[in-house]
Design a protein around this motif. Structure first.
Motif, short mmCIF file in Angstrom:
data_model
loop_
_atom_site.label_atom_id
_atom_site.label_comp_id
_atom_site.label_asym_id
_atom_site.label_seq_id
_atom_site.Cartn_x
_atom_site.Cartn_y
_atom_site.Cartn_z
N ASN A 368 -0.40 -63.90 -28.09
CA ASN A 368 -0.91 -64.90 -29.01
C ASN A 368 -1.58 -66.07 -28.27
O ASN A 368 -2.60 -66.58 -28.72
N GLU A 369 -1.04 -66.45 -27.11
CA GLU A 369 -1.66 -67.53 -26.34
C GLU A 369 -3.03 -67.09 -25.81
O GLU A 369 -3.97 -67.88 -25.78
N VAL A 370 -3.15 -65.84 -25.39
CA VAL A 370 -4.43 -65.33 -24.87
C VAL A 370 -5.47 -65.32 -26.00
O VAL A 370 -6.64 -65.67 -25.80
N TYR A 371 -5.02 -64.98 -27.19
CA TYR A 371 -5.93 -65.02 -28.34
C TYR A 371 -6.33 -66.46 -28.67
O TYR A 371 -7.52 -66.77 -28.84
N LEU A 372 -5.35 -67.36 -28.74
CA LEU A 372 -5.65 -68.75 -29.10
C LEU A 372 -6.59 -69.40 -28.08
O LEU A 372 -7.52 -70.12 -28.44
N GLU A 373 -6.37 -69.09 -26.82
CA GLU A 373 -7.15 -69.73 -25.76
C GLU A 373 -8.59 -69.21 -25.73
O GLU A 373 -9.53 -69.97 -25.55
N GLY A 374 -8.76 -67.88 -25.90
CA GLY A 374 -10.10 -67.34 -25.68
C GLY A 374 -10.58 -66.30 -26.68
O GLY A 374 -11.62 -65.69 -26.47
N GLY A 375 -9.83 -66.07 -27.75
CA GLY A 375 -10.26 -65.05 -28.72
C GLY A 375 -10.16 -63.64 -28.17
O GLY A 375 -10.83 -62.72 -28.64
N ILE A 376 -9.33 -63.47 -27.14
CA ILE A 376 -9.16 -62.15 -26.51
C ILE A 376 -7.95 -61.46 -27.12
O ILE A 376 -6.87 -62.05 -27.19
N ARG A 377 -8.14 -60.21 -27.56
CA ARG A 377 -7.02 -59.48 -28.17
C ARG A 377 -6.44 -58.49 -27.16
O ARG A 377 -7.13 -57.59 -26.70
N THR A 378 -5.16 -58.67 -26.83
CA THR A 378 -4.44 -57.75 -25.94
C THR A 378 -3.30 -57.15 -26.75
O THR A 378 -3.24 -57.34 -27.97
N VAL A 379 -2.39 -56.43 -26.10
CA VAL A 379 -1.32 -55.81 -26.88
C VAL A 379 0.02 -55.88 -26.16
O VAL A 379 0.07 -55.72 -24.93
N GLU A 380 1.07 -56.14 -26.91
CA GLU A 380 2.43 -56.20 -26.37
C GLU A 380 2.99 -54.79 -26.20
O GLU A 380 2.88 -53.96 -27.11
N LEU A 381 3.55 -54.51 -25.02
CA LEU A 381 4.33 -53.29 -24.84
C LEU A 381 5.69 -53.76 -24.33
O LEU A 381 5.94 -53.82 -23.13
N GLY A 382 6.52 -54.20 -25.24
CA GLY A 382 7.80 -54.77 -24.86
C GLY A 382 8.80 -54.55 -25.96
O GLY A 382 8.79 -53.50 -26.62
N SER A 383 9.63 -55.56 -26.19
CA SER A 383 10.76 -55.37 -27.11
C SER A 383 10.35 -55.22 -28.58
O SER A 383 11.12 -54.68 -29.36
N VAL A 384 9.13 -55.67 -28.94
CA VAL A 384 8.70 -55.42 -30.31
C VAL A 384 8.32 -53.95 -30.46
O VAL A 384 8.76 -53.25 -31.37
N MET A 385 7.54 -53.45 -29.49
CA MET A 385 7.08 -52.06 -29.60
C MET A 385 8.19 -51.06 -29.27
O MET A 385 8.33 -50.03 -29.92
N PHE A 386 8.98 -51.37 -28.22
CA PHE A 386 9.93 -50.37 -27.73
C PHE A 386 11.39 -50.77 -27.85
O PHE A 386 12.26 -50.05 -27.38
N GLY A 387 11.69 -51.94 -28.44
CA GLY A 387 13.08 -52.35 -28.60
C GLY A 387 13.81 -51.37 -29.53
O GLY A 387 13.18 -50.74 -30.37
N GLN A 388 15.11 -51.25 -29.34
CA GLN A 388 15.82 -50.24 -30.12
C GLN A 388 16.57 -50.81 -31.31
O GLN A 388 16.96 -51.96 -31.31
N ASN A 389 16.77 -49.95 -32.31
CA ASN A 389 17.46 -50.29 -33.55
C ASN A 389 16.92 -51.54 -34.22
O ASN A 389 17.68 -52.42 -34.60
N PRO A 390 15.60 -51.64 -34.34
CA PRO A 390 15.09 -52.85 -34.96
C PRO A 390 15.63 -52.99 -36.38
O PRO A 390 15.63 -52.03 -37.15
N GLY A 391 16.14 -54.14 -36.68
CA GLY A 391 16.61 -54.39 -38.04
C GLY A 391 18.02 -53.88 -38.30
O GLY A 391 18.71 -54.41 -39.15
N ALA A 392 18.48 -52.90 -37.55
CA ALA A 392 19.78 -52.30 -37.83
C ALA A 392 20.83 -52.87 -36.89
O ALA A 392 21.08 -52.34 -35.82
N GLY A 393 21.43 -53.98 -37.29
CA GLY A 393 22.52 -54.55 -36.50
C GLY A 393 22.04 -55.08 -35.16
O GLY A 393 21.08 -55.83 -35.08
N GLN A 394 22.69 -54.65 -34.11
CA GLN A 394 22.45 -55.17 -32.78
C GLN A 394 21.10 -54.67 -32.24
O GLN A 394 20.91 -53.47 -32.05
#
Ligand code: F0G
Length: 460
Positions: A368-394
């Motif tokens: 989001n900072e890279v977008y705000l600073e320069g209008g450049i769109r990159t992509v997260e490959l971290g806990s949003v994309m690969f985190g486990q059990n999203p929404g289900a408890g722990q």
């Protein structure tokens, strides 16, 4: 050394949307801080993916006009088949509308519940299709491949010792095939060496386990073999590619990458029964086997693109841009996955923003900072994309918090790359003041595409 220049000039232009920081702040808020929800008209430089985003050459545009749209046996099909056969040497060739269509048909015709597919790093659609067929996918990349800073020329390699051990433990009858992904996108776009492909083949031979290639970035992998592997520098990329395919029993390909096409793909194999079963499901869900869900003109474009991707001048230029960004980012002190692979630079957001805990998604902050600073769109490959059990408890964080700067092929010029570097300077300087995000809303799976976020300091 002379400056490496783009080996093309520009015949047609497409305007880049420019915007102010105030506009971008408003647009990002409207998009619930998820860059997947931004219309492309609000993005100046789009580094979300290198898939289907490349520029076609004059030869490809000319070939497009030759598209023969006959339902069966079109001339375009024969040109496509002959080119794929020349590069891969496979007996049976089937076009599909994109990579995952081939993955789906292949998985559904070849896999049974309880089976296990081993590989150097399954791409997420490959893994999803394997799991959808009731089987399991295990990544056996070498230990250096999981160490972001380890210096190794072929970090995409498969760990052949672990492969042997795993076959011994599971029993070869549970392993219907092994997939080598070239380059290894999941682990940083890292290449696989010819020696590793050969050793994998040798390890599988006594058990009769077939070797499949995911060849989406086969030409970039061939170039990195040419550049980094002992004894390969004198060869043409076509020659190296032909050797790569000679070790495999079949290949899956998304032509949206090294096919230099905006859409398309293929499945190719030697085995007659595999071909027969693939063909039957292809006809049911994609189209007649001589077009496989593509227009004749798409087949023409891919036939030209597959060979253009093997042109040395093109790969020299392509990799020079990746190395340029790598060098400049390192000079700025940005933590990267090293050495850079074939199609992208991966920034380690976890190390860049150590004050943001993984479950406040430092990768999203950086995107989001890279977008705000320069209008450049990159992509997260971290806990949003690969985190486990999203929404289900722990919720369990992913092993890494990466941000991918992916480079479309033949699209951006040197000044665009300089601009990207310039945008990263103020981001580096004010990183200590950056805040994490929390998820406000998310779907049950593939949440990265549509989750809504809010900055943590805005807690109600
Ligand atoms: N295999 C690999 C290694 C890929 O990177 C992709 C797509 C696919 C298969 C699936 O192909 O998109 O044509 O269905 N990768 C894109 C990316 C989406 O952004 O890395 P597809």
């Amino acid at each position: 050394m002379r400056t490496i220049i783009e080996p093309f000039r520009i015949k047609m232009t497409e305007p880049l949307p420019l915007s102010s920081r105030e506009q971008r702040e408003e647009w990002l808020r409207e998009a619930h801080y998820n860059i997947f929800s931004l219309p492309s008209s609000r993005v100046t430089i789009d580094l979300l993916t290198d898939s289907g985003t490349g520029t076609m050459s004059t030869q490809q545009w000319a070939a497009l006009m030759l598209g023969d749209e006959s339902y069966a046996g079109s001339q375009s099909w024969f040109r496509f088949r002959d080119t794929v056969q020349r590069i891969t040497g496979f007996k049976h060739i089937f076009p599909v509308h994109q990579g995952r269509a081939g993955e789906r048909i292949f998985s559904q015709t070849r896999l049974k519940p309880g089976q296990v597919v081993l590989g150097n790093g399954h791409f997420d659609t490959t893994r999803a299709n394997i799991e959808f067929a009731g089987a399991e996918a295990i990544d056996l990349v070498i230990p250096e491949g999981r160490d972001l800073a380890a210096d190794h020329p072929f970090k995409g390699n498969l760990d052949v010792e672990r492969l042997r051990k795993t076959i011994g433990e599971l029993g070869p009858e549970r392993i219907p095939f092994v997939i080598l992904t070239l380059t290894n996108n999941t682990f940083g776009g890292q290449p696989v060496s010819l020696a590793n492909i050969r050793e994998t083949r040798e390890a599988l031979k006594p058990h009769g386990i077939p070797l499949i290639l995911d060849a989406a970035r086969y030409a970039e992998n061939a170039y990195l073999i040419y550049q980094r592997e002992a004894g390969q520098a004198g060869r043409s990329l076509l020659d190296i590619a032909q050797e790569i395919f000679s070790y495999a029993d079949a290949a899956l390909m998304s032509a949206k990458k090294d096919g230099l096409a905006n859409i398309g793909g293929f499945f190719a194999c030697h085995n007659d029964q595999w071909a027969e079963e693939f063909k039957n499901l292809l006809i049911l869900t994609e189209g007649f086997p001589t077009y496989g869900g593509l227009a004749g003109r798409d087949l023409e474009v891919i036939a030209v693109g597959l060979l253009e991707a093997l042109e040395m001048e093109y790969q020299v230029y392509r990799h020079a841009t990746v190395e340029y960004i790598e060098k400049k980012f390192l000079q700025l002190g940005l933590p990267l996955v090293q050495p850079a692979g074939g199609h992208a630079i991966y920034l380690d957001a976890g190390r860049f923003l150590p004050h943001i805990p993984p479950l406040q998604y430092p990768g999203i902050t950086l995107v989001n900072e890279v977008y705000l600073e320069g209008g450049i769109r990159t992509v997260e490959l971290g806990s949003v994309m690969f985190g486990q059990n999203p929404g289900a408890g722990q919720e369990k964080p992913a092993p890494f918090e990466l941000v991918r700067f992916t480079f479309p092929r033949r699209v951006y010029t040197q000044s665009h790359f300089d601009y990207i570097v310039e945008v990263m300077k103020p981001i580096r300087d004010r990183r200590a003041s950056m805040q994490g995000y929390r998820i406000v809303r998310q779907p049950p799976f593939l949440r990265h595409f549509s989750a809504h976020f809010a900055p943590v300091q805005n807690k109600p």
